[in-house]
Design a protein around this motif. Structure first.
Motif, PDB file in Angstrom:
ATOM      1  N   THR A  12      25.885  17.778  88.224  1.00 48.03           N
ATOM      2  CA  THR A  12      26.994  18.488  88.865  1.00 48.03           C
ATOM      3  C   THR A  12      27.330  19.797  88.157  1.00 48.03           C
ATOM      4  OG1 THR A  12      27.898  16.401  89.637  1.00 48.03           O
ATOM      5  CG2 THR A  12      29.380  18.291  89.671  1.00 48.03           C
ATOM      6  N   THR A  13      27.356  19.802  86.835  1.00 45.76           N
ATOM      7  CA  THR A  13      27.701  21.022  86.107  1.00 45.76           C
ATOM      8  C   THR A  13      26.681  22.124  86.373  1.00 45.76           C
ATOM      9  OG1 THR A  13      28.848  19.758  84.412  1.00 45.76           O
ATOM     10  CG2 THR A  13      28.186  21.996  83.829  1.00 45.76           C
ATOM     11  N   THR A  14      25.403  21.773  86.384  1.00 48.36           N
ATOM     12  CA  THR A  14      24.358  22.759  86.669  1.00 48.36           C
ATOM     13  C   THR A  14      24.523  23.317  88.075  1.00 48.36           C
ATOM     14  OG1 THR A  14      22.805  21.701  85.159  1.00 48.36           O
ATOM     15  CG2 THR A  14      21.860  23.111  86.871  1.00 48.36           C
ATOM     16  N   ARG A  16      27.248  23.346  89.883  1.00 47.16           N
ATOM     17  CA  ARG A  16      28.508  24.127  89.931  1.00 47.16           C
ATOM     18  C   ARG A  16      28.292  25.519  89.346  1.00 47.16           C
ATOM     19  NH1 ARG A  16      33.117  26.693  90.253  1.00 47.16           N
ATOM     20  NH2 ARG A  16      34.983  25.914  89.314  1.00 47.16           N
ATOM     21  N   ASP A  17      27.659  25.592  88.174  1.00 40.62           N
ATOM     22  CA  ASP A  17      27.412  26.888  87.547  1.00 40.62           C
ATOM     23  C   ASP A  17      26.541  27.776  88.440  1.00 40.62           C
ATOM     24  OD1 ASP A  17      28.905  26.018  85.394  1.00 40.62           O
ATOM     25  OD2 ASP A  17      27.166  25.672  84.089  1.00 40.62           O
ATOM     26  N   PRO A  46      34.203  21.136  91.128  1.00 36.37           N
ATOM     27  CA  PRO A  46      33.340  20.070  90.603  1.00 36.37           C
ATOM     28  C   PRO A  46      33.479  18.769  91.397  1.00 36.37           C
ATOM     29  CG  PRO A  46      34.426  21.218  88.804  1.00 36.37           C
ATOM     30  CD  PRO A  46      35.026  21.741  90.078  1.00 36.37           C
TER      31      PRO A  46
END
Length: 174
Positions: A12-14, A16-17, A46
């Protein structure tokens, strides 16, 4: 070496970024900061992205170059499609490459992957929406056989814009 891999729930972080960075690179110069901020908060949070990643009718693919995330694509089938489309259709909802990695075949690789997924799932059509003023993207999609079939509203913040709806045939498996 470029690679394309299916994103997992833990990515998710990847996603989102990449989502925020590529959307900002692509559209910030043509829209107000307020509209950009509102769109990102409402559509790229997120929590929302985690729901999308975990949706069995959506697939995120991440393109990397030497292990560095460089772009991504989201495809939808069934009820996850953003327009009411038949079950034999697959939507390319998002396809974005960071500017530093453009013109290296990543977008084409992602699109070829989407067509392969559509064939494997027995889909006959792929479709997408693209901002009417995004001439490079429209030209890119036309190279893959997409033609305009209509339009719909796309709301960016408080600004109502027009997306062209484009569709392409998926060649059957041989």
């Amino acid at each position: 070496m470029p690679m394309i891999e299916m994103a997992q729930s833990a990515d998710t972080t990847t996603i989102r970024d990449l989502s925020v960075d590529t959307f900002t690179e692509t559209f910030a110069a043509l829209n107000t900061q307020e509209d950009m901020d509102k769109y990102i908060a409402d559509n790229l949070s997120p929590e929302l992205l985690q729901q999308e990643i975990d949706n069995p009718n959506s697939t995120f693919l991440v393109a990397t170059v030497d292990g560095v995330p460089a772009g991504y694509m989201k495809v939808n089938t069934g009820a996850a499609q953003t327009e009411d489309m038949p079950d034999d259709h697959m939507e390319v909802q998002r396809l974005y490459i960071l500017k530093a990695f453009k013109r290296n075949g990543l977008g084409s690789g992602l699109m070829r992957t989407a067509f392969g997924m559509a064939r494997a799932q027995g889909k006959t059509k792929m479709w997408l929406g693209v901002w009417e003023h995004n001439d490079p993207a429209i030209a890119f999609y036309k190279r893959f056989g997409f033609t305009q079939i209509g339009s719909h509203d796309f709301v960016l913040g408080d600004d109502r814009q027009t997306d062209l709806l484009m569709e392409a045939n998926v060649e059957p498996k041989e």
